[in-house]
Design a protein around this motif. Sequence first.
Motif, PDB file in Angstrom:
ATOM      1  N   PRO A 159     133.741  16.658  91.053  1.00 26.61           N
ATOM      2  CA  PRO A 159     134.799  15.720  90.628  1.00 26.61           C
ATOM      3  C   PRO A 159     134.395  14.248  90.765  1.00 26.61           C
ATOM      4  CG  PRO A 159     135.763  17.503  91.889  1.00 26.61           C
ATOM      5  CD  PRO A 159     134.271  17.658  92.002  1.00 26.61           C
ATOM      6  N   ARG A 175     143.230   9.364  86.322  1.00 27.00           N
ATOM      7  CA  ARG A 175     143.392  10.694  86.925  1.00 27.00           C
ATOM      8  C   ARG A 175     142.077  11.166  87.564  1.00 27.00           C
ATOM      9  NH1 ARG A 175     143.121  15.668  82.943  1.00 27.00           N
ATOM     10  NH2 ARG A 175     140.948  15.035  83.178  1.00 27.00           N
ATOM     11  N   MET A 215     141.424  11.820  91.532  1.00 28.05           N
ATOM     12  CA  MET A 215     141.068  13.166  91.991  1.00 28.05           C
ATOM     13  C   MET A 215     139.824  13.104  92.880  1.00 28.05           C
ATOM     14  SD  MET A 215     140.222  16.473  89.631  1.00 28.05           S
ATOM     15  CE  MET A 215     139.219  17.828  90.279  1.00 28.05           C
ATOM     16  N   ALA A 218     140.705  11.357  96.306  1.00 28.08           N
ATOM     17  CA  ALA A 218     141.549  12.220  97.147  1.00 28.08           C
ATOM     18  C   ALA A 218     140.717  13.344  97.758  1.00 28.08           C
ATOM     19  CB  ALA A 218     142.706  12.790  96.322  1.00 28.08           C
ATOM     20  N   ARG A 271     146.643  11.126  95.364  1.00 26.38           N
ATOM     21  CA  ARG A 271     147.244  12.386  94.933  1.00 26.38           C
ATOM     22  C   ARG A 271     148.470  12.115  94.056  1.00 26.38           C
ATOM     23  NH1 ARG A 271     148.440  14.563  99.452  1.00 26.38           N
ATOM     24  NH2 ARG A 271     146.789  16.072  99.793  1.00 26.38           N
ATOM     25  N   ARG A 272     149.253  11.099  94.422  1.00 22.62           N
ATOM     26  CA  ARG A 272     150.430  10.767  93.620  1.00 22.62           C
ATOM     27  C   ARG A 272     150.000  10.306  92.219  1.00 22.62           C
ATOM     28  NH1 ARG A 272     154.213  13.096  94.937  1.00 22.62           N
ATOM     29  NH2 ARG A 272     154.579  12.615  92.818  1.00 22.62           N
ATOM     30  N   VAL A 328     147.274  11.281  90.608  1.00 20.84           N
ATOM     31  CA  VAL A 328     146.904  12.487  89.858  1.00 20.84           C
ATOM     32  C   VAL A 328     148.169  13.214  89.428  1.00 20.84           C
ATOM     33  CG1 VAL A 328     145.733  14.726  89.950  1.00 20.84           C
ATOM     34  CG2 VAL A 328     144.716  12.755  91.110  1.00 20.84           C
ATOM     35  N   SER A 329     149.099  13.298  90.363  1.00 19.68           N
ATOM     36  CA  SER A 329     150.341  14.020  90.111  1.00 19.68           C
ATOM     37  C   SER A 329     151.074  13.454  88.900  1.00 19.68           C
ATOM     38  CB  SER A 329     151.215  13.934  91.365  1.00 19.68           C
ATOM     39  OG  SER A 329     152.300  14.801  91.270  1.00 19.68           O
ATOM     40  N   VAL A 377     149.223  14.615  85.734  1.00 18.21           N
ATOM     41  CA  VAL A 377     149.176  16.027  85.318  1.00 18.21           C
ATOM     42  C   VAL A 377     150.550  16.689  85.258  1.00 18.21           C
ATOM     43  CG1 VAL A 377     146.821  16.309  86.163  1.00 18.21           C
ATOM     44  CG2 VAL A 377     148.712  17.029  87.600  1.00 18.21           C
ATOM     45  N   LEU A 378     151.532  16.163  86.001  1.00 25.02           N
ATOM     46  CA  LEU A 378     152.836  16.832  85.986  1.00 25.02           C
ATOM     47  C   LEU A 378     153.774  16.276  84.915  1.00 25.02           C
ATOM     48  CD1 LEU A 378     153.671  17.396  89.771  1.00 25.02           C
ATOM     49  CD2 LEU A 378     152.452  18.866  88.170  1.00 25.02           C
ATOM     50  N   SER A 379     153.527  15.037  84.469  1.00 21.88           N
ATOM     51  CA  SER A 379     154.392  14.498  83.418  1.00 21.88           C
ATOM     52  C   SER A 379     154.063  15.214  82.116  1.00 21.88           C
ATOM     53  CB  SER A 379     154.167  12.999  83.277  1.00 21.88           C
ATOM     54  OG  SER A 379     152.861  12.752  82.826  1.00 21.88           O
ATOM     55  N   SER A 380     155.074  15.580  81.392  1.00 21.15           N
ATOM     56  CA  SER A 380     154.809  16.366  80.170  1.00 21.15           C
ATOM     57  C   SER A 380     154.511  15.437  78.999  1.00 21.15           C
ATOM     58  CB  SER A 380     155.992  17.261  79.857  1.00 21.15           C
ATOM     59  OG  SER A 380     157.190  16.555  80.068  1.00 21.15           O
ATOM     60  N   ILE A 428     152.050  24.582  86.328  1.00 16.89           N
ATOM     61  CA  ILE A 428     152.655  23.278  86.047  1.00 16.89           C
ATOM     62  C   ILE A 428     153.838  23.449  85.097  1.00 16.89           C
ATOM     63  CG2 ILE A 428     152.240  21.092  84.831  1.00 16.89           C
ATOM     64  CD1 ILE A 428     149.472  21.058  86.208  1.00 16.89           C
ATOM     65  N   TRP A 455     156.610  24.662  87.128  1.00 17.87           N
ATOM     66  CA  TRP A 455     157.151  23.545  87.913  1.00 17.87           C
ATOM     67  C   TRP A 455     158.090  22.694  87.046  1.00 17.87           C
ATOM     68  CZ3 TRP A 455     156.929  18.229  87.469  1.00 17.87           C
ATOM     69  CH2 TRP A 455     157.373  17.504  88.586  1.00 17.87           C
ATOM     70  N   ARG A 456     157.666  22.415  85.810  1.00 17.80           N
ATOM     71  CA  ARG A 456     158.474  21.566  84.917  1.00 17.80           C
ATOM     72  C   ARG A 456     159.822  22.200  84.600  1.00 17.80           C
ATOM     73  NH1 ARG A 456     153.546  20.348  80.974  1.00 17.80           N
ATOM     74  NH2 ARG A 456     152.629  18.589  82.092  1.00 17.80           N
ATOM     75  N   ASP A 481     153.335  17.632  95.180  1.00 17.17           N
ATOM     76  CA  ASP A 481     152.006  17.371  95.725  1.00 17.17           C
ATOM     77  C   ASP A 481     151.201  18.662  95.876  1.00 17.17           C
ATOM     78  OD1 ASP A 481     152.372  14.681  95.797  1.00 17.17           O
ATOM     79  OD2 ASP A 481     152.665  14.523  97.959  1.00 17.17           O
ATOM     80  N   THR A 498     149.983  19.694  92.574  1.00 16.83           N
ATOM     81  CA  THR A 498     148.885  18.806  92.191  1.00 16.83           C
ATOM     82  C   THR A 498     147.596  19.208  92.908  1.00 16.83           C
ATOM     83  OG1 THR A 498     150.458  17.022  91.873  1.00 16.83           O
ATOM     84  CG2 THR A 498     148.144  16.388  92.080  1.00 16.83           C
ATOM     85  N   TRP A 557     146.171  22.213  91.246  1.00 19.46           N
ATOM     86  CA  TRP A 557     145.578  21.829  89.948  1.00 19.46           C
ATOM     87  C   TRP A 557     144.196  21.185  90.176  1.00 19.46           C
ATOM     88  CZ3 TRP A 557     143.680  17.277  88.017  1.00 19.46           C
ATOM     89  CH2 TRP A 557     143.306  17.298  86.664  1.00 19.46           C
ATOM     90  N   MET A 558     144.104  20.325  91.199  1.00 21.29           N
ATOM     91  CA  MET A 558     142.801  19.683  91.482  1.00 21.29           C
ATOM     92  C   MET A 558     141.755  20.722  91.877  1.00 21.29           C
ATOM     93  SD  MET A 558     143.339  15.964  93.267  1.00 21.29           S
ATOM     94  CE  MET A 558     144.456  16.366  94.598  1.00 21.29           C
ATOM     95  N   LEU A 577     134.717  22.051  87.123  1.00 20.90           N
ATOM     96  CA  LEU A 577     133.635  21.059  87.086  1.00 20.90           C
ATOM     97  C   LEU A 577     132.419  21.554  87.853  1.00 20.90           C
ATOM     98  CD1 LEU A 577     135.859  17.906  87.685  1.00 20.90           C
ATOM     99  CD2 LEU A 577     134.674  18.494  85.564  1.00 20.90           C
TER     100      LEU A 577
END
Lengths: 327, 382
Positions: A244, A261, A265, A268, A317-318, A320-321, A324-327, B262, B265-266, B278, B281, B284-285, B292
């Motif tokens: 990463p 992002r 990552m 973190a 982390r926030r 990244v969050s 990846v979590l927002s659609s 995810i 979660w949504r 968190d 997340t 996911w990481m 990778l």
Amino acid sequence: MRFAFDEDQRLFADALRKMLAEQCTASQVRAVWDDGVGHDPALWARLAEMGVIGMLLPETDGGLGGSMVDAVLLFRELGRAIVPGPVIESMAIAGPVLAGSKWAAGIASGELVATAELDGTGHVPHASVAHVVLTPEGLLDLAGAEIDDAGGIDGGRRLGIVRGGGLVDHDGRSTADAVDLDAARDRAAVATAAYLIGASEAMIDMAGEYARQRHQFGKPIGSFQAVKHLLADALLKVEFAKAPTYRAAWSVATGAADVARDVSMAKALANEAAHATSRAAMQVHGAIGYTWEADLQLWMKKVWALERAYGTTSWHRRRVSSAVLSS
Amino acid sequence: MDLTATPEQETFRAEARNWLEANVPAEPLPSFDTAEGFALHRDWERRLSDGRWSAVSWPEEYGGRGADYLSWLIFEEEYFRAGAPGRVNQNGIFLLGPTIMEVGTAEQKARFLPTMASSEIVWAQAWSEPDAGSDMASIRSTATRDGDHWVLDGQKIWASRAVWADWCFGIFRSDPDSERHRGLTFILCPLDAPGVTVRPIRQLDGDTGFAEIFFDGVRVPVENTLGDEGRGWYVAMATAGFERGVSLRSPARFTEAAARLIELWRTHADPADLALADAVTDVWMQAEGYRLHTYQTVTAMLDGTPIGSESSLNKIFWSEMDVRLHELALDILGPEAERMHGPHERWVDGFLFSLSGPIYAGTNEVQRNIIADRVLALPKGV
């Protein structure tokens, strides 16, 4: 698709590793701590001469014109040896911001030491050894400034409280508006992630060496599964933070759409890996690990300083969050 | 370093995607650990094979496409994206197949590989014994030479797919005076041979995914020996290397599962619950990090660096990630997760399946010992 470094990149990192093994030993780092300055000018000159300090500066400034992909393995080696002084701040933050300015050639040659303060803390890392500081308000010339030593948990990264000094022009870009602080912070985070990975690898080596030598119950303690598993778990975290971090370097170098992002990552995961490794390495060392005398403390304190610089684990982390979590 | 796909790789990806979109069954198949599901999965494998997609990294002469490992990763990404069925012949195609290619004779390759690629023969693995689990070198099942045959006696256990599979592969003690890793021979055996008894074992999920296999004077021609007599441990280790390396659990399985997590979660989680956000997340990481890391490993393999003990790192990483991922899904579902047969059945099944990961193919504690001994060079313990 090719996820590997090229031969030049690997050879440069090997050469740096070899040089640092001779010229930045644990006792030299300790001497830098003890002199209260937190900087080794001879080592700095050697790094500049090799081209390390100017890796991200253009050739027209005397740099090597490299990208973050060229630099990331160097940061890992600098971290392995916990090179003191503002390597991250000069190479990854101030240098690229000042590219093309009258300050750049001095940074590349090592004669002008630049540091940076982007975290809004009120203290400046490496202030007492630097000539200029990049801040969100602009570039601060430290000539004539008064600097109070604020100590610092890491003796190779002393903090100073700066009074006076003046914001100076760097070729028409004297205001904060002219500087892409987000990009500078991202470069700092990737450089720090790689540095933390190198420092972690060194701590695993030190703990492994100790576990081979130290005997209890008539056996080397490294033969006990509880000790083996502590170090195996640390290695697991470090190994899975590497790819990463290298990907984040590539995203920075290519201006990838997901750069925020990817950078977060990396930082973190490297933060978590380095912190966990510091705890495991100390536990393996037992009471010796809690002494001033053991070299391990130099590496642990470097980690504890850098894991919170340029974004804590939870901050990254926030970030990244939200990507990846927002659609 | 170049993390973008080449035009050839994009073409390959599009070809795989188009074929899968046209061929993947609209409804999920029943579990391949049931009689009906096993037959339907064998049919699916045959369809894959007809399209030459069942073993893309194999040479063309054995039914593959001669694709390199990077292309294999791309195929896997498309496979999981399409929600295609589980691979009922995984033990054959991903474990035994590569081993036969490495140590098998020309005759063995011609005899076993094409029927493996088409799943005309589905393979079960027969490693463990009641007293040889983590300590696999304690194997006591015997192979006694009688002319041009082996006579197999003993008991294997936790043999995956053995209930409905056609053949099995395993290691047997061929030198009665030998101990530990020496004197073992790798032998391939049909499961309908006289003297073979398969006793299904019901798993945690209620299905019979593994079995005990009893060998009672089973006669097998010596041509079924894979690799040299007495060298079975080392042949098996090559297989275990592949298994723990990249082929057993390709990253696409986890990146796809993380994407589904995810989505769950949504649609189901309270976005104000930042601890849960968190945790999602983090997993996911991990999935992205495993992807990778695998791309990096595979690039190194293409450059000629063989995968070694580091494969133990992979096995710990993906198995623990998989448990965490499914635990989180159940946490998001809350009390709904108690229901076995409902809209979220796949998550509950997936949770139960994930729990086998830290145990099979060498427990994670054994993997940690391997890392400590071979990567960190710590002194040998017990």
